[in-house]
Structure formats: structure tokens, C-alpha cells
Design an enzyme around this catalytic site. Structure first.
Site, PDB file in Angstrom:
ATOM      1  N   THR A 193       0.888  -1.164   0.153  1.00 53.02           N
ATOM      2  CA  THR A 193      -0.390   0.182  -0.437  1.00 53.02           C
ATOM      3  C   THR A 193       1.371   1.469   0.317  1.00 53.02           C
ATOM      4  O   THR A 193       1.700   1.418  -0.637  1.00 53.02           O
ATOM      5  CB  THR A 193      -0.782  -0.286   1.086  1.00 53.02           C
ATOM      6  N   ASN A 194       0.518   2.638   0.131  1.00 61.75           N
ATOM      7  CA  ASN A 194       1.189   3.576   0.192  1.00 61.75           C
ATOM      8  C   ASN A 194       0.181   4.245   2.067  1.00 61.75           C
ATOM      9  O   ASN A 194      -0.346   4.437   2.703  1.00 61.75           O
ATOM     10  CB  ASN A 194       0.719   4.327  -1.126  1.00 61.75           C
ATOM     11  N   ASP A 195       1.550   5.744   1.092  1.00 59.23           N
ATOM     12  CA  ASP A 195       1.636   6.457   3.006  1.00 59.23           C
ATOM     13  C   ASP A 195       0.043   7.629   2.467  1.00 59.23           C
ATOM     14  O   ASP A 195      -0.269   7.972   3.728  1.00 59.23           O
ATOM     15  CB  ASP A 195       1.996   7.535   3.107  1.00 59.23           C
TER      16      ASP A 195
END
Ligand code: C5P
Length: 229
Positions: A29-31
Site C-alpha cells: 500500500t502507500n502513505d
């Protein structure tokens, strides 16, 4: 007081990061926190719009008074968004969609094997690109009004304008995620808004909700201009 500026309008907002599964217990995933998308959805709701919020993985409470569609992967987000785009007046793509997903999703938890392993990734569909391409072939090609986002760490203007042209958006909201007070997870944002003719407005550091209000001011003005032509 008169009617609210977005009353009777349908607005689709995407927020958060997508989750790309590797196996039942692991993912990429990402931030993205979803905060910017939430603020945009709340501002549209308070301006009278009927809001659908397609959320990936987000932090914190999703807004009340909007239709929430929860998704995990980019492909699920693509399906949810493309199914409703034809009914929308505005689409705002604030989600951070993973560009790649694991080529294979393992049915069982992967076991440790050799010292080094390789994870093969394949491209995800670009949802904003698909919206732009779809809209370009519609008889009323001004609808929905489409706002994209661009999170950049360098050459912000160049990349934002390139994205706007390629993905055929009406506005691109660019933030330099390397700046403090801007981008992922923060309560404030610092953005530059670009249209087909170039820079529209530089919005200094302010709470994400205030940025969202400014974006709706710009979108409302431009949508009316488009309708008047
Ligand atoms: O190309 P880039 O990912 O920087 O473009 C950002 C914009 O494109 C955002 O509005 C994002 O929501 C959208 N996007 C998308 N589908 C992808 C990748 C990005 O809709 N697969």
C-alpha cells in the site's frame, strides 16, 4: 439564503490508498491517509451535493452524510468508479492508486524459501486515464467535470501539466509531497492548481478542509463557464 451552490449535483470522490494483496496476510500500500479526499467530500456535502465517496485504506473517521463505497485494490476502485462516472456531475480523484499489483495473489501464506525472492508486479489500470478517455468520446464531453491530483517530489509543474493533458482532466491539484505541511497524512496542504491553460491558483498552506473549499470555488466557476458555452 439561496440554494446551496452544489444542490442537485452528484459528486464522486475517491480517497485513500489502495491495497494490493500478496497473500492472505501481506499487501502493498502507500502513505495516503484519505484526509484530503474526506475534506473534499465534506465540503461538497455541505454545499448541497449528493456525494459518493469511494475509499481505499484510510486513517480516521469517514465523513457522515455521504454514500461510502469501500474498496481494497485498484481494480476494485476502477470497477466502483467506472460504474458511477456516467451519472456524475463532478469527479475528484484524490486517491493514491497503486501503479502496480503483485502478478500472483497467493491463496496461502507464503513460506520462507531462499535468501532472496522476487515479487513480480504488473501495471494496474489508470482510473483517471480511463475517465478521461471515456469522457472524450461522449456527446456531452464536458460532463462530468474531472479533477485529478498529482503528488510529486520534483518538477511539480511540468509533471502536473503533463498529467492534465494525458489524462484529460479539467483541473489538476499538485502537491509537493516532499514539503513539510503538504501531502500524505498531514492536517494541512500546500497545492498548486493547474488547468489546460496553465497555473490557475497557488493555494498556500492551510487546513485540508480550507483547501477543499477553495477547490470547490474554482470548480463551480469553471463548470458554470463550461455550461454557458
Ligand atoms: O500518474 P499519477 O499516479 O501521479 O496520477 C495521479 C492521479 O491519477 C490521481 O488523481 C490518481 O487518483 C489518479 N490515478 C488513477 N489510477 C491509477 C493511478 C493514478 O486514477 N492507476
Amino acid at each position: 439564503v439561496g440554494p446551496k451552490p452544489l444542490s442537485g449535483k452528484r459528486v464522486l470522490v475517491t480517497a485513500g490508498g489502495t491495497v494490493e494483496r500478496i497473500d492472505p496476510v501481506r499487501y502493498i500500500t502507500n502513505d495516503s491517509s484519505g484526509k484530503m479526499g474526506f475534506a473534499i467530500a465534506e465540503a461538497a456535502r455541505d454545499r448541497g451535493a449528493e456525494v459518493t465517496l469511494v475509499c481505499g485504506r484510510t486513517d480516521g473517521e469517514a465523513p457522515n452524510g455521504v454514500h461510502i463505497v469501500k474498496v481494497n485494490s485498484a481494480r476494485q476502485m476502477y470497477d466502483a468508479v467506472m460504474a458511477s462516472v456516467p451519472n456524475m456531475d463532478f469527479v475528484v480523484k484524490a486517491a493514491a492508486v497503486a501503479d502496480y499489483r503483485p502478478m500472483h495473489q497467493e491463496a496461502h501464506k507464503m513460506k520462507k524459501t531462499s535468501e532472496a525472492i522476487t515479487l513480480e508486479l504488473v501495471r494496474n489500470p489508470d482510473i483517471l486515464q480511463a475517465i478521461g478517455d471515456w469522457r472524450a468520446i461522449q456527446p456531452d464531453s464536458g460532463k462530468p467535470f474531472v479533477i485529478g491530483f498529482a503528488a510529486e517530489t520534483m518538477d511539480v509543474e511540468k509533471h502536473a501539466l503533463d498529467k492534465l493533458n494525458r489524462k484529460k482532466c479539467d483541473l489538476i491539484v499538485a502537491n509537493n509531497v516532499a514539503e513539510s505541511g503538504a501531502g500524505f497524512g498531514t492536517e494541512t496542504n500546500i497545492v498548486s492548481v493547474y488547468g489546460p491553460q496553465g497555473l490557475v491558483e497557488q493555494i498556500p498552506q492551510m487546513p485540508k478542509r480550507a483547501v477543499a473549499e477553495r477547490l470547490w470555488d474554482l470548480a463551480e466557476i469553471r463548470m458554470n463557464v463550461t455550461n454557458a458555452q
